[in-house]
Enzyme design. Structure first.
Site, PDB file in Angstrom:
ATOM      1  N   LYS A 190      30.216  33.265  56.172  1.00 44.53           N
ATOM      2  CA  LYS A 190      31.493  33.842  56.775  1.00 44.53           C
ATOM      3  C   LYS A 190      31.003  35.083  57.818  1.00 44.53           C
ATOM      4  CE  LYS A 190      35.235  32.273  54.634  1.00 44.53           C
ATOM      5  NZ  LYS A 190      36.087  31.395  55.416  1.00 44.53           N
ATOM      6  N   ASN A 215      37.906  15.226  58.678  1.00 46.43           N
ATOM      7  CA  ASN A 215      36.511  15.670  58.053  1.00 46.43           C
ATOM      8  C   ASN A 215      35.755  16.279  58.814  1.00 46.43           C
ATOM      9  OD1 ASN A 215      34.253  16.142  56.640  1.00 46.43           O
ATOM     10  ND2 ASN A 215      34.445  14.411  55.029  1.00 46.43           N
ATOM     11  N   VAL A 216      35.369  17.721  58.668  1.00 44.73           N
ATOM     12  CA  VAL A 216      34.598  18.011  59.970  1.00 44.73           C
ATOM     13  C   VAL A 216      33.052  17.602  59.746  1.00 44.73           C
ATOM     14  CG1 VAL A 216      36.197  20.022  60.106  1.00 44.73           C
ATOM     15  CG2 VAL A 216      34.235  20.220  58.544  1.00 44.73           C
ATOM     16  N   ARG A 219      45.398  33.429  45.413  1.00 42.12           N
ATOM     17  CA  ARG A 219      45.188  32.370  44.400  1.00 42.12           C
ATOM     18  C   ARG A 219      45.512  31.047  45.348  1.00 42.12           C
ATOM     19  NH1 ARG A 219      47.027  32.380  38.343  1.00 42.12           N
ATOM     20  NH2 ARG A 219      45.922  30.381  38.401  1.00 42.12           N
ATOM     21  N   LEU A 248      39.581  26.346  56.975  1.00 41.04           N
ATOM     22  CA  LEU A 248      38.628  25.467  55.895  1.00 41.04           C
ATOM     23  C   LEU A 248      37.098  26.035  55.568  1.00 41.04           C
ATOM     24  CD1 LEU A 248      36.416  23.699  57.609  1.00 41.04           C
ATOM     25  CD2 LEU A 248      38.511  22.666  58.464  1.00 41.04           C
ATOM     26  N   ILE A 286      46.268  28.430  52.298  1.00 38.12           N
ATOM     27  CA  ILE A 286      46.636  29.604  53.442  1.00 38.12           C
ATOM     28  C   ILE A 286      47.252  28.855  54.557  1.00 38.12           C
ATOM     29  CG2 ILE A 286      45.546  31.302  55.020  1.00 38.12           C
ATOM     30  CD1 ILE A 286      43.822  32.015  52.746  1.00 38.12           C
ATOM     31  N   ALA A 339      31.602  25.310  49.635  1.00 34.77           N
ATOM     32  CA  ALA A 339      30.290  25.705  49.227  1.00 34.77           C
ATOM     33  C   ALA A 339      30.280  24.716  48.058  1.00 34.77           C
ATOM     34  CB  ALA A 339      29.883  26.808  49.081  1.00 34.77           C
ATOM     35  N   LEU A 371      43.770  26.457  45.831  1.00 31.17           N
ATOM     36  CA  LEU A 371      42.866  25.830  45.327  1.00 31.17           C
ATOM     37  C   LEU A 371      41.503  26.100  45.297  1.00 31.17           C
ATOM     38  CD1 LEU A 371      43.027  22.695  44.373  1.00 31.17           C
ATOM     39  CD2 LEU A 371      42.390  22.012  46.620  1.00 31.17           C
ATOM     40  N   ALA A 372      40.941  26.395  46.503  1.00 33.17           N
ATOM     41  CA  ALA A 372      39.543  27.004  46.507  1.00 33.17           C
ATOM     42  C   ALA A 372      39.386  28.159  45.545  1.00 33.17           C
ATOM     43  CB  ALA A 372      39.297  27.328  47.988  1.00 33.17           C
ATOM     44  N   TYR A 385      30.127  35.500  45.729  1.00 35.76           N
ATOM     45  CA  TYR A 385      30.408  34.811  47.030  1.00 35.76           C
ATOM     46  C   TYR A 385      29.159  34.207  47.531  1.00 35.76           C
ATOM     47  CZ  TYR A 385      33.902  34.027  50.738  1.00 35.76           C
ATOM     48  OH  TYR A 385      34.622  33.351  51.736  1.00 35.76           O
TER      49      TYR A 385
HETATM   50  P1  NAD Z   1      42.313  25.635  50.157  1.00 39.29           P
HETATM   51  O1  NAD Z   1      41.619  24.975  49.138  1.00 39.29           O
HETATM   52  O2  NAD Z   1      43.671  25.479  50.056  1.00 39.29           O
HETATM   53  O3  NAD Z   1      41.674  25.127  51.632  1.00 39.29           O
HETATM   54  C1  NAD Z   1      40.555  24.943  51.970  1.00 39.29           C
HETATM   55  C2  NAD Z   1      40.590  23.685  52.955  1.00 39.29           C
HETATM   56  O4  NAD Z   1      39.319  23.299  53.390  1.00 39.29           O
HETATM   57  C3  NAD Z   1      41.179  22.387  52.064  1.00 39.29           C
HETATM   58  O5  NAD Z   1      42.404  21.940  52.762  1.00 39.29           O
HETATM   59  C4  NAD Z   1      40.108  21.293  52.297  1.00 39.29           C
HETATM   60  O6  NAD Z   1      40.411  20.162  52.529  1.00 39.29           O
HETATM   61  C5  NAD Z   1      39.566  21.860  53.480  1.00 39.29           C
HETATM   62  N1  NAD Z   1      38.202  21.153  53.559  1.00 39.29           N
HETATM   63  C6  NAD Z   1      37.050  21.192  52.756  1.00 39.29           C
HETATM   64  N2  NAD Z   1      35.928  20.584  53.344  1.00 39.29           N
HETATM   65  C7  NAD Z   1      36.463  20.134  54.453  1.00 39.29           C
HETATM   66  C8  NAD Z   1      35.769  18.958  55.315  1.00 39.29           C
HETATM   67  N3  NAD Z   1      34.616  18.531  55.241  1.00 39.29           N
HETATM   68  N4  NAD Z   1      36.471  18.822  56.517  1.00 39.29           N
HETATM   69  C9  NAD Z   1      37.864  19.163  56.473  1.00 39.29           C
HETATM   70  N5  NAD Z   1      38.404  19.979  55.693  1.00 39.29           N
HETATM   71  C10 NAD Z   1      37.845  20.341  54.634  1.00 39.29           C
HETATM   72  O7  NAD Z   1      41.959  27.116  50.117  1.00 39.29           O
HETATM   73  P2  NAD Z   1      42.489  28.615  51.084  1.00 39.29           P
HETATM   74  O8  NAD Z   1      42.018  29.694  50.087  1.00 39.29           O
HETATM   75  O9  NAD Z   1      43.711  28.260  51.620  1.00 39.29           O
HETATM   76  O10 NAD Z   1      40.805  28.411  52.141  1.00 39.29           O
HETATM   77  C11 NAD Z   1      41.341  28.494  53.711  1.00 39.29           C
HETATM   78  C12 NAD Z   1      40.397  29.398  54.292  1.00 39.29           C
HETATM   79  O11 NAD Z   1      40.630  30.598  53.939  1.00 39.29           O
HETATM   80  C13 NAD Z   1      38.965  29.332  54.084  1.00 39.29           C
HETATM   81  O12 NAD Z   1      38.334  29.567  55.147  1.00 39.29           O
HETATM   82  C14 NAD Z   1      38.701  30.378  52.900  1.00 39.29           C
HETATM   83  O13 NAD Z   1      37.410  30.713  53.124  1.00 39.29           O
HETATM   84  C15 NAD Z   1      39.682  31.358  53.820  1.00 39.29           C
HETATM   85  N6  NAD Z   1      40.270  32.537  52.733  1.00 39.29           N
HETATM   86  C16 NAD Z   1      40.615  32.437  51.549  1.00 39.29           C
HETATM   87  C17 NAD Z   1      40.877  33.385  50.706  1.00 39.29           C
HETATM   88  C18 NAD Z   1      41.339  33.220  49.423  1.00 39.29           C
HETATM   89  O14 NAD Z   1      41.310  34.206  48.600  1.00 39.29           O
HETATM   90  N7  NAD Z   1      42.115  32.214  48.952  1.00 39.29           N
HETATM   91  C19 NAD Z   1      40.597  34.905  51.240  1.00 39.29           C
HETATM   92  C20 NAD Z   1      40.148  34.786  52.668  1.00 39.29           C
HETATM   93  C21 NAD Z   1      39.737  33.719  53.198  1.00 39.29           C
HETATM   94  O1  0WE Z   2      36.515  31.657  50.699  1.00 40.57           O
HETATM   95  C1  0WE Z   2      36.948  31.456  49.795  1.00 40.57           C
HETATM   96  C2  0WE Z   2      36.737  30.360  48.883  1.00 40.57           C
HETATM   97  C3  0WE Z   2      35.689  29.345  49.387  1.00 40.57           C
HETATM   98  C4  0WE Z   2      35.343  28.222  48.445  1.00 40.57           C
HETATM   99  C5  0WE Z   2      35.648  28.090  47.244  1.00 40.57           C
HETATM  100  C6  0WE Z   2      35.105  27.068  46.223  1.00 40.57           C
HETATM  101  C7  0WE Z   2      35.576  26.682  45.118  1.00 40.57           C
HETATM  102  C8  0WE Z   2      35.564  25.244  44.588  1.00 40.57           C
HETATM  103  C9  0WE Z   2      34.213  27.555  49.090  1.00 40.57           C
HETATM  104  N1  0WE Z   2      33.851  26.274  48.428  1.00 40.57           N
HETATM  105  C10 0WE Z   2      34.212  26.154  47.130  1.00 40.57           C
HETATM  106  N2  0WE Z   2      33.683  24.968  46.635  1.00 40.57           N
HETATM  107  C11 0WE Z   2      34.230  24.613  45.158  1.00 40.57           C
HETATM  108  O2  0WE Z   2      33.522  23.508  44.754  1.00 40.57           O
HETATM  109  N3  0WE Z   2      37.568  32.776  49.076  1.00 40.57           N
HETATM  110  C12 0WE Z   2      37.558  34.020  49.991  1.00 40.57           C
HETATM  111  C13 0WE Z   2      38.063  32.740  47.874  1.00 40.57           C
HETATM  112  C14 0WE Z   2      37.139  33.314  46.831  1.00 40.57           C
HETATM  113  O3  0WE Z   2      36.113  32.482  46.809  1.00 40.57           O
HETATM  114  C15 0WE Z   2      35.181  33.069  45.722  1.00 40.57           C
HETATM  115  C16 0WE Z   2      35.687  34.477  45.779  1.00 40.57           C
HETATM  116  C17 0WE Z   2      36.726  34.532  46.430  1.00 40.57           C
HETATM  117  C18 0WE Z   2      37.604  35.794  46.896  1.00 40.57           C
HETATM  118  C19 0WE Z   2      33.884  32.862  45.096  1.00 40.57           C
HETATM  119  C20 0WE Z   2      33.062  34.139  44.418  1.00 40.57           C
HETATM  120  C21 0WE Z   2      33.675  35.405  44.423  1.00 40.57           C
HETATM  121  C22 0WE Z   2      35.010  35.522  45.332  1.00 40.57           C
END
Ligand code: NAD
Ligand code: 0WE
Length: 258
Positions: A165, A67-68, A195, A95, A20, A98, A197-198, A158
């Protein structure tokens, strides 16, 4: 027209072209912002290389490891901003983390260590980065974080991230109250499932996405670009009256009762 020319923006959370944060960085760049990018370093330097190649077209004037969980890296990130830019206008916190075991099964089984990790990385980091940004936002500023509906509703699996959150959204309000007198606005974007990585590492994410496609008023999910556009808006003077809010960018899913 949305114009961020002359604004300095720090973007955290880019891991790859699905992040994102990548969607946000592209929209901020398009609006004319000067970008700084942080990445999560690993021992082999693979992440550094990958993210550097990805962001090259956006001509970041700052590219630093952060790295936070590492106080020194946070310090040196903001020292670099002070030195190179002198002022920060926009901070994107995008970022979360969990342990995988804590995103499945019973929430009551969450370990003390897992709870601590999730809240340290996903919640406390916003507080810490905002505190470091505050003295650099000398002409006001905009701080934006990313949240998810699981912070206000019980979304299956979640789990501890939902608690993180909820804390993040409360932190947005306390930060907005503290920093408002300095004309620093603090807001969250609550994105629908995308969709990345996370999210792809989460079992059942595709079923969740299909559910949203059936139920959401717009009958689809949202894109990184749509989240990026909202972030650009919140970063800009067009949003000068908005602070402390959670703005849903979710194709309307949050309003539905069934
Ligand atoms: P992503 O994996 O692309 O981004 C997560 C980022 O967190 C990665 O760049 C990773 O390097 C970083 N990160 C993890 N541990 C860290 C640390 N110790 N120090 C610094 N950086 C660290 O996945 P994303 O879905 O783009 O997630 C970005 C944000 O969006 C997150 O806060 C996530 O909760 C939120 N979000 C995601 C979704 C979804 O469906 N993908 C929906 C709503 C909110
Ligand atoms: O915030 C997120 C993703 C957060 C996340 C995802 C991972 C997967 C890999 C945090 N930490 C990790 N650690 C890992 O090892 N989202 C909003 C996407 C998400 O994650 C879910 C969701 C949705 C939507 C987890 C369970 C149920 C729904």
């Amino acid at each position: 027209m949305l114009n961020l020319t002359g604004k300095n923006a720090l973007v955290t959370g880019i891991a790859n072209n699905r992040s994102i944060a990548w969607g946000i960085a592209q929209q901020l760049h398009q609006a004319g912002a000067n970008l700084g990018i942080t990445y999560l370093p690993d021992d082999r330097g693979k992440m550094e290389k990958k993210v550097a190649e990805l962001v090259e077209p956006l001509n970041p004037s700052l590219f630093v490891p952060c790295n936070v969980q590492n106080d020194e890296q946070i310090q040196s990130t903001f020292a670099a901003i002070q030195e190179k830019w002198g002022r920060l206008d926009i901070l994107i916190h995008c970022l979360a983390f969990a342990n995988k075991d804590d995103l499945t099964g019973g929430f009551s089984q969450t370990s003390r260590a897992g709870f601590k990790t999730a809240l340290e990385i996903s919640t406390y980091s916003l507080v810490q980065l905002s505190g470091a940004a505050k003295p650099l936002m000398t002409e006001g500023g905009s701080i934006i974080t990313l949240t998810y509906l699981g912070g206000v509703r019980a979304v299956p699996n979640y789990n501890v991230m939902g608690v993180a959150k909820a804390g993040l959204e409360a932190s947005v309000r306390y930060l907005a109250a503290e920093l408002g007198p300095q004309n620093i606005r603090v807001n969250a974007i609550s994105a629908g499932p995308i969709r990345t990585l996370a999210s792809s590492a989460v079992g059942g994410i595709l079923d969740m996405i299909h559910h949203v496609e059936e139920v959401a008023p717009l009958r689809r999910t949202v894109t990184q670009q749509e989240v990026g556009n909202t972030a650009a808006f919140l970063s800009s003077d067009l949003a000068s009256g908005i602070t402390g809010q959670v703005l849903y960018v979710d194709a309307g899913y949050e309003i539905m009762g069934m």
